[in-house]
Scaffold this motif. Sequence first.
Motif, PDB file in Angstrom:
ATOM      1  N   GLU A 169       0.826  -1.213   0.000  1.00 49.25           N
ATOM      2  CA  GLU A 169       0.000   0.000   0.000  1.00 49.25           C
ATOM      3  C   GLU A 169       0.856   1.257   0.000  1.00 49.25           C
ATOM      4  O   GLU A 169       0.543   2.222  -0.697  1.00 49.25           O
ATOM      5  N   SER A 170       1.933   1.265   0.771  1.00 51.10           N
ATOM      6  CA  SER A 170       2.785   2.455   0.807  1.00 51.10           C
ATOM      7  C   SER A 170       3.479   2.663  -0.542  1.00 51.10           C
ATOM      8  O   SER A 170       3.641   3.799  -0.989  1.00 51.10           O
ATOM      9  N   ARG A 211       3.031   5.921  -3.012  1.00 55.18           N
ATOM     10  CA  ARG A 211       4.192   6.619  -3.572  1.00 55.18           C
ATOM     11  C   ARG A 211       4.092   6.691  -5.093  1.00 55.18           C
ATOM     12  O   ARG A 211       4.405   7.730  -5.703  1.00 55.18           O
ATOM     13  N   ALA A 212       3.627   5.630  -5.721  1.00 48.40           N
ATOM     14  CA  ALA A 212       3.441   5.626  -7.174  1.00 48.40           C
ATOM     15  C   ALA A 212       2.437   6.703  -7.582  1.00 48.40           C
ATOM     16  O   ALA A 212       2.646   7.411  -8.571  1.00 48.40           O
ATOM     17  N   GLU A 213       1.358   6.829  -6.823  1.00 48.21           N
ATOM     18  CA  GLU A 213       0.350   7.870  -7.104  1.00 48.21           C
ATOM     19  C   GLU A 213       0.964   9.254  -6.999  1.00 48.21           C
ATOM     20  O   GLU A 213       0.717  10.117  -7.847  1.00 48.21           O
ATOM     21  N   GLU A 214       1.758   9.494  -5.952  1.00 51.68           N
ATOM     22  CA  GLU A 214       2.414  10.793  -5.781  1.00 51.68           C
ATOM     23  C   GLU A 214       3.316  11.099  -6.975  1.00 51.68           C
ATOM     24  O   GLU A 214       3.309  12.223  -7.492  1.00 51.68           O
ATOM     25  N   ARG A 223       6.128  12.122 -12.947  1.00 46.92           N
ATOM     26  CA  ARG A 223       7.351  11.308 -12.897  1.00 46.92           C
ATOM     27  C   ARG A 223       6.936   9.866 -13.205  1.00 46.92           C
ATOM     28  O   ARG A 223       6.965   8.989 -12.365  1.00 46.92           O
ATOM     29  N   ILE A 224       6.548   9.671 -14.445  1.00 45.12           N
ATOM     30  CA  ILE A 224       5.888   8.442 -14.890  1.00 45.12           C
ATOM     31  C   ILE A 224       6.783   7.211 -14.768  1.00 45.12           C
ATOM     32  O   ILE A 224       6.337   6.154 -14.306  1.00 45.12           O
ATOM     33  N   GLU A 235       7.894   2.097 -11.754  1.00 53.82           N
ATOM     34  CA  GLU A 235       8.797   1.280 -10.946  1.00 53.82           C
ATOM     35  C   GLU A 235       8.181   1.004  -9.565  1.00 53.82           C
ATOM     36  O   GLU A 235       8.187  -0.127  -9.085  1.00 53.82           O
ATOM     37  N   GLU A 236       7.656   2.039  -8.941  1.00 59.82           N
ATOM     38  CA  GLU A 236       7.034   1.860  -7.627  1.00 59.82           C
ATOM     39  C   GLU A 236       5.801   0.962  -7.709  1.00 59.82           C
ATOM     40  O   GLU A 236       5.568   0.129  -6.838  1.00 59.82           O
ATOM     41  N   GLN A 237       5.014   1.119  -8.780  1.00 60.94           N
ATOM     42  CA  GLN A 237       3.831   0.275  -8.950  1.00 60.94           C
ATOM     43  C   GLN A 237       4.240  -1.181  -9.145  1.00 60.94           C
ATOM     44  O   GLN A 237       3.600  -2.088  -8.615  1.00 60.94           O
TER      45      GLN A 237
END
Length: 75
Positions: free
Chosen positions: A40-41, A45-48, A54-55, A60-62
């Motif tokens: 979830e975190s 972070r991916a949403e932010e 910063r696609i 990468e985060e997703q």
Amino acid sequence: TAVAVDGGFLHVAHDDDVTRVDILAEHALLSDELGGDDAESRERRAEELRSEDRIDEAREEQAKATVRRRIAENG
């Protein structure tokens, strides 16, 4: 045992009935080391990052979130 590896290399070799796994990575977490809110975190972070355009970093985060969720669900 499932492992989340962020960057680096993971090599799996089978020899008869023995499996050997070598990990050379900056980060590697076993399934029991992952916290319940880790996926979830990473998704937050991916949403932010997406909101900041910063696609590539968001992808990468997703991807990290997806792996962590899969490991949490399947061990």
